[in-house]
Every structure is written in structure tokens, then in C-alpha cells.
Motif scaffolding. Structure first.
Motif, short mmCIF file in Angstrom:
data_model
loop_
_atom_site.label_atom_id
_atom_site.label_comp_id
_atom_site.label_asym_id
_atom_site.label_seq_id
_atom_site.Cartn_x
_atom_site.Cartn_y
_atom_site.Cartn_z
N LEU A 105 28.45 43.64 54.09
CA LEU A 105 29.81 44.20 54.08
C LEU A 105 29.82 45.55 54.77
O LEU A 105 30.68 45.86 55.59
CB LEU A 105 30.27 44.34 52.63
N LEU A 125 40.61 48.11 42.29
CA LEU A 125 41.37 47.41 41.27
C LEU A 125 40.75 46.06 40.97
O LEU A 125 40.57 45.67 39.81
CB LEU A 125 42.81 47.22 41.73
N VAL A 126 40.44 45.34 42.04
CA VAL A 126 39.86 44.02 41.85
C VAL A 126 38.54 44.13 41.12
O VAL A 126 38.23 43.32 40.23
CB VAL A 126 39.69 43.32 43.21
N ARG A 129 39.10 44.65 37.43
CA ARG A 129 39.52 43.44 36.74
C ARG A 129 38.40 42.42 36.69
O ARG A 129 38.29 41.66 35.72
CB ARG A 129 40.75 42.85 37.44
N GLU A 132 36.38 43.24 33.83
CA GLU A 132 37.00 42.83 32.57
C GLU A 132 36.84 41.33 32.34
O GLU A 132 36.54 40.87 31.23
CB GLU A 132 38.48 43.19 32.63
N LEU A 133 37.01 40.58 33.41
CA LEU A 133 36.87 39.13 33.29
C LEU A 133 35.45 38.75 32.93
O LEU A 133 35.20 37.81 32.17
CB LEU A 133 37.27 38.47 34.61
N LEU A 136 35.15 38.90 29.33
CA LEU A 136 35.86 37.86 28.59
C LEU A 136 35.14 36.52 28.63
O LEU A 136 34.97 35.86 27.60
CB LEU A 136 37.26 37.67 29.19
N GLY A 145 30.80 37.06 42.12
CA GLY A 145 32.25 36.90 42.16
C GLY A 145 32.71 35.47 42.21
O GLY A 145 33.60 35.04 41.46
N PHE A 146 32.09 34.69 43.09
CA PHE A 146 32.57 33.34 43.27
C PHE A 146 32.28 32.47 42.06
O PHE A 146 33.15 31.76 41.57
CB PHE A 146 31.94 32.72 44.52
N LEU A 149 34.58 33.11 39.18
CA LEU A 149 35.87 32.43 39.25
C LEU A 149 35.73 30.96 38.92
O LEU A 149 36.58 30.38 38.23
CB LEU A 149 36.47 32.59 40.64
N ASP A 150 34.66 30.37 39.39
CA ASP A 150 34.42 28.96 39.10
C ASP A 150 34.29 28.73 37.61
O ASP A 150 34.91 27.84 37.03
CB ASP A 150 33.14 28.54 39.83
N THR A 152 35.29 30.68 35.29
CA THR A 152 36.56 30.99 34.62
C THR A 152 37.48 29.79 34.64
O THR A 152 38.12 29.47 33.64
CB THR A 152 37.25 32.17 35.30
#
Lengths: 196, 417
Positions: A105, A125-126, A129, A132-133, A136, A145-146, A149-150, A152
Motif C-alpha cells: 500500500l 474511520l473504517v 469500526r 470494533e467488529l 464483536l 480484513g477480508f 467480513l467473511d 461476519t
């Protein structure tokens, strides 16, 4: 939905087994005890019914951190428990991958030479969050990251199914209780029904 | 199987015609041949599935079929003579696109002449072409298809149809051909695989501007061709796809930027976790109540459900009948959907019961306060104009922690139905 019938069956069966194992009854237990016993059964049932996923391992690992849950888990899961309690090796690979991604990056940003203030803000911001996720979703800290999400996605589907199934179990128990309430008057009603 | 189909027909209401047709079609198909059922149906579904632009990871094929048939009927494509011929025509329509040898075999083995699929295509939903590379040369397993299609960026997300399926699929007695674990295993494998061919095909596609061999990587002129940016782009696309899928899951979501979508996802996860917590609070997990249910579970609730229906019919309480029949099968999904859409219908009552049972003695019924709550919250779902069964269900969670007052409280709320 992605929830299969097999999941529903497995979940309900596991949950009832869990109830039996923890001997849930309103007489012997206090309110908090009963609540945590039921929640424990439900979570274990969800994890077992779903199979092997990162979040299921994380969930069971989190549950087994409490000492009082361990005997229950051992009872329910049996030999699976020992297998699940082995440390997860994949958690070591992830930080390395993140470094590589970050480096690439930086390289790309340097190449493009963009000083995007808005981008930086959005990224913060992302990131916040995402953090936080990670808290949870069970077992979320060791995911990138990926896969976060999967997991989640899968976790949300299973949670929703868990809530629905518990709700339907509840209403069924209610209905059966009501029926047993009115069982006294049942013979007369049956006679009248037959008569009509 | 008989009682389940009867109930399904009785209860599925508006979903019934196509759902039942699909179900009957599947049963007919099963009864038809000496073909091995699972393989045959797998091939059938694999023949139908690639024609639909959906990710099929973990999906239930029959519910997909049911939802597609339903949409087809809703689009006014004319009622098919029977579900079987419609399946045939769908298959043939797909066959016209893909011409895979397997579908030929399928059509031949079904023993019916292809019913002029080309001419009838006007009556169908315009089934969009699937990924060309995804369709041909497939084996019959759904796992392969999900592996091919799961990462397509321009395809609608995994859960685009999830909501529709959730509403429809829970109303059907669908059959399951694959364990969901198969599908969950496939996407991570695909995620690992797609990096390699993307890096290889990235440079020729961006260099020449030719059609990329895999539709996953779009050829963009003027972009850097180094593997880092390609990998970055791929990663971003996959993340965006997952975000879209999550967005579809969360009800009433209209945000598109990443941060607010993550916000909504976080809130939704918290809500679901709280809901589970509350449900575990308000449940009465008595051993006496559980024991008959254990017997039900072990027998797959086939016989148990039939007996329960008989008993309930004598009662004349159709709501109880509905609930018992719905236990293992269906339609809590749609009721819960409505409740979740409101967000608050379920929770206040359960929380109120939890609070009341926590503060007061668990056994003392509080008819006055609770029935007031019933009346207050029950009109709101009605005002939103949806399923009348939801008030009774949400009201029923109230008496769960109270011993005696059940009958009094729940009956007036049921009379509202």
C-alpha cells in the motif's frame, strides 16, 4: 437464506442435549444461572451446528475460558473439544500478511504521490469500526480484513438463525404448555368435535 | 412426507402454488427414474443454477428454484401446466445457452421432448447469461459452480436474493442436497486460487486491452500493471463484494459508503446478540417441557408433529397448530423478519418480562402490566400492515416466565388474529 435444514435440526438437537446436560430447570436454578446456562447451550449448539469455521472455534475458545463452562463443554463436545482446544496455527501467519499488504500500500501511495486527506480520514474511520467488529465477532482478532467480513457474514446468518430457532422453540414450549393446561377439558371438546 | 406437504400447502399461502409445484416437481423427478436421486438432482440443479447470476455458496437449491419459479409467476409469465414441464423448459432454456452434454443427458433421461424452449423463452424471465466460462465443462457438483462464480465482481452479491429466499425458502419444505460446509469450504479455496490467475492474466489484459480469459479481472487501460496494484485492486473488489453481501443481510440498509455500512453491521450484530441473550432470559427451559420435545427431535418430528396437529385441532386454536408445525420447518423466518424490521416489537416485551421476573418473584403473574404492554405494542405491527401472526408470537414471549397467567394473557391477544 443460507441456513440449511440440517443446521436447524442440528441446532435444535444440540440445544436440547445441552439443556439435559446442564439440567436446566426453574426450580433448582436462579434467574441468572438459568439464563447463562441456556445461553451457553444455545451458543454451543450454534457452533456445533455450523461446523468448523473460524468464528466457531473462537466462540468455543471464548466460552471455555470460563472455568465453569469447561465441564459442560467437555460433556457436550466430547473428543471434539480436545481437538478444538489445540492452538490455532493460522493466527501466526496473519500479521505477516498484513505487513506485506501495508508495504505494498505504501509503495503504491508513494508511486501515485497522492496526499489524500479525506482518504486518510476515511481509512481511520473504517479502521476504528473494523476494530470494533473484531471485538464483536468471536475469534475476530486474528483475522485480516477480508476474512473478517467473511466470518461476519457467516456469523450474522447463524445468529439470525439461532434467534429464530430459539423463538420458535419458545413458542412451541408455550403452545405445549397451553395444551397441557387445557388437557383437562380435552375429552369433552373431542366429543363435541366428533359429534359435529 | 405426507403430513409435511399438507401443512406446507395449508400454510404457505401465497407462496404455495409455485413452491408446491416445485416440491411436487422434485418429488416427481425423484419418483421418476431409476437414476440415483442425489446425482440426478445435482445435475438438474447444476444445469439450472449457472443460468442464475447468484453466488450459490451454501444455498439451498430447491429454495432457489422455488423463488425463481415464484418470481417467474409474479412476472406474469403464464402459469405452467405443471411444475415438471416448467422445470424442463427452464432447463431447456438454459440448454439453449450452454449446450452442455449433461443437460442433453438430463433431457433425454427425463423422457420428454424438449418443449420448444426457444419459442417459449418470451414467456420466461429473461434469465441473464451466467459467466460463460462458468457454465460449460462443469461437473454436476454445486461446489464447482460456487467456486467459479463466487468471486465474480459484476455479479450480484451472495445474499442479493438472500432476503427473498429467506422469506420464501422458510415457507417450503425444501430438500437439501449438499451440506452447507461444502460451500463454505469452497469460497476460501477460491479466494486463495483467484490471486494466482489474476496476477498472470492481469498484465496481458491491461497491455493489449483484449478480453481477459477470466471475467474476474477487468481490463483497465492506463492502470499500473505491477502485481501489487493488481493484487490491491482484487482485494478491494473482494472486500467490496463482501460488504455488499453484508449490506443485503442487514435490514433497512441504504448506506453505501464503507464506514456507515460497517456501522450498521456492527449495530446489527449487537442487536442479534442482544436478542439471543433476551431469548435465553425469557425461555422456560424446564425439563418437563423439554422431554416431549426431545422425543420429537429424535424422530425428526414427523410423527410428533402429526400427533400435535391432531391435538391442536381439537383445541381449535389454529395459532398453536401453526406454531407447533412451524417448529422445525419454516416461517419463523418471515415473522422474525417483520419483527426485526421494526426492531423493537420483540424486545420490549421480553425485556419487560425479564425485568419483571428479575425484580419480582418469577412465578407471580402480572396480568395487568403485561397485557397493557401487549395492547400497546401489538397495534404497531398492525399499523405497519404486515403479518397478523407476529403480535401473537411476540405476545407469547411475555407469559413464558410466568407460570399461571398464561392462558388469560395470551388468549385475548390471539383473538385479534
Amino acid at each position: 437464506m443460507q441456513v440449511a435444514e440440517a443446521f436447524k435440526h442440528a441446532f435444535l438437537k444440540q440445544m436440547l442435549l445441552g439443556f439435559q446436560a446442564s439440567v436446566v430447570s426453574p426450580k433448582s436454578m436462579g434467574f441468572q444461572e438459568r439464563k447463562s446456562a441456556i445461553k451457553l447451550s444455545a451458543d454451543v449448539a450454534m457452533a456445533v451446528a455450523r461446523g468448523t469455521r473460524k468464528w466457531t472455534r473462537g466462540l468455543i475458545a471464548g466460552l471455555s475460558k470460563e472455568h465453569q463452562n469447561r465441564s459442560f463443554l467437555q460433556l457436550i463436545l466430547g473428543e471434539q473439544y480436545e481437538r478444538l482446544m489445540k492452538p490455532c496455527h493460522s493466527s501466526w501467519k496473519i500479521p505477516r500478511c498484513k505487513k506485506i499488504v501495508r508495504r505494498s500500500l505504501r509503495v503504491c501511495c508513494r508511486r501515485k504521490k497522492k496526499k489524500n486527506q479525506v482518504g486518510v480520514l476515511a481509512r481511520t474511520l473504517v479502521a476504528k469500526r473494523t476494530q470494533e467488529l473484531k471485538i464483536l465477532v468471536p475469534g475476530g482478532e486474528s483475522m485480516d480484513g477480508f476474512s473478517l467480513l467473511d466470518e461476519t457474514l457467516d456469523y450474522v446468518v447463524s445468529l439470525r438463525a439461532q434467534a429464530d430457532l430459539m423463538q420458535s422453540l419458545l413458542t412451541t414450549i408455550e403452545a405445549s404448555k397451553l395444551r397441557s393446561h387445557s388437557k383437562g377439558t380435552l375429552p369433552e371438546r373431542k366429543a363435541s368435535y366428533v359429534g359435529n | 412426507m405426507q403430513p409435511s406437504s399438507k401443512e406446507m400447502q395449508g400454510m404457505a399461502g401465497g407462496l404455495a402454488p409455485s413452491a408446491v409445484a416445485a416440491h411436487i416437481a422434485l418429488q416427481e423427478l425423484q419418483n421418476d427414474g431409476g437414476v440415483d436421486h442425489d446425482d440426478f438432482l445435482d445435475q438438474m440443479m447444476s444445469g439450472l443454477a449457472p443460468a442464475w447470476p447468484m453466488g450459490l455458496g451454501g444455498y439451498d437449491e430447491a429454495s432457489l428454484l422455488g423463488s425463481r419459479l415464484r418470481q417467474h409467476q409474479a412476472a406474469g409469465g403464464g402459469s405452467p401446466p405443471n411444475g415438471k414441464s416448467m422445470l424442463l423448459q427452464l432447463n431447456h432454456h438454459h440448454y439453449a445457452h450452454h449446450a452442455s452434454p449433461q443437460q442433453q443427458l438430463l433431457l433425454q433421461s427425463m423422457g420428454q421432448p424438449p418443449a420448444g424452449g426457444g419459442g417459449d423463452s418470451g414467456g420466461f424471465l429473461p434469465l441473464p447469461l451466467s459467466l460463460g466460462s462458468g457454465g460449460s465443462g462443469h461437473s454436476g457438483l454445486l461446489v464447482d459452480i460456487s467456486r467459479e462464480e463466487v468471486d465474480a465482481p459484476f455479479k450480484a452479491s451472495d445474499s442479493t436474493k438472500a432476503e427473498a429466499l429467506y422469506n420464501n425458502g422458510f415457507g417450503e419444505n425444501h430438500q437439501h442436497f449438499h451440506h452447507p460446509q461444502n460451500h463454505r469450504g469452497a469460497p476460501p479455496a477460491a479466494a486463495g486460487k483467484c490471486q494466482v490467475p489474476a496476477a498472470a492474466s492481469g498484465s496481458p489484459s491491461t497491455g493489449g486491452g483484449a478480453v481477459p480469459p477470466r471475467p474476474r479481472v477487468r481490463a483497465r487501460r492506463g492502470q499500473a500493471t505491477d502485481p501489487h496494484s493488481i493484487a490491491e485492486r482484487l482485494r478491494r473488489e473482494r472486500i467490496a463484494e463482501r460488504m455488499k453481501a453484508l449490506q443485503e443481510l442487514v435490514p433497512n440498509s441504504n448506506k453505501t459508503d464503507k464506514a456507515s455500512m460497517l456501522d450498521e453491521i456492527i449495530d446489527y450484530v449487537k442487536f442479534l446478540q442482544l436478542q439471543v441473550k433476551v431469548l435465553s432470559m425469557s425461555r422456560l427451559g424446564g425439563a418437563a417441557a423439554v422431554a416431549p420435545l426431545v422425543a420429537d427431535m429424535s424422530s425428526k418430528a414427523g410423527a410428533g408433529r402429526g400427533e400435535a396437529d391432531g391435538a391442536a385441532a381439537n383445541d381449535g386454536l389454529t395459532a398453536a397448530e401453526h406454531q407447533v408445525a412451524k417448529l422445525l420447518e419454516e416461517d419463523m423466518g418471515s415473522a422474525m423478519q417483520y419483527l426485526q424490521g421494526k426492531g423493537l416489537c420483540l424486545m420490549p416485551i421480553s425485556l419487560a418480562s425479564a425485568i419483571s421476573s428479575a425484580t419480582c418473584h418469577p412465578r407471580s403473574p402480572i396480568p395487568g402490566g403485561l397485557s397493557q404492554l401487549n395492547r400497546r405494542t401489538a397495534p404497531s405491527p398492525h399499523a405497519a400492515g404486515d403479518a397478523p401472526s407476529s403480535p401473537s408470537m411476540s405476545a407469547l414471549t411475555v407469559p413464558s416466565t410466568n407460570g399461571g397467567g398464561d392462558a388469560d394473557i395470551s388468549r385475548p391477544s390471539r383473538c385479534k388474529d
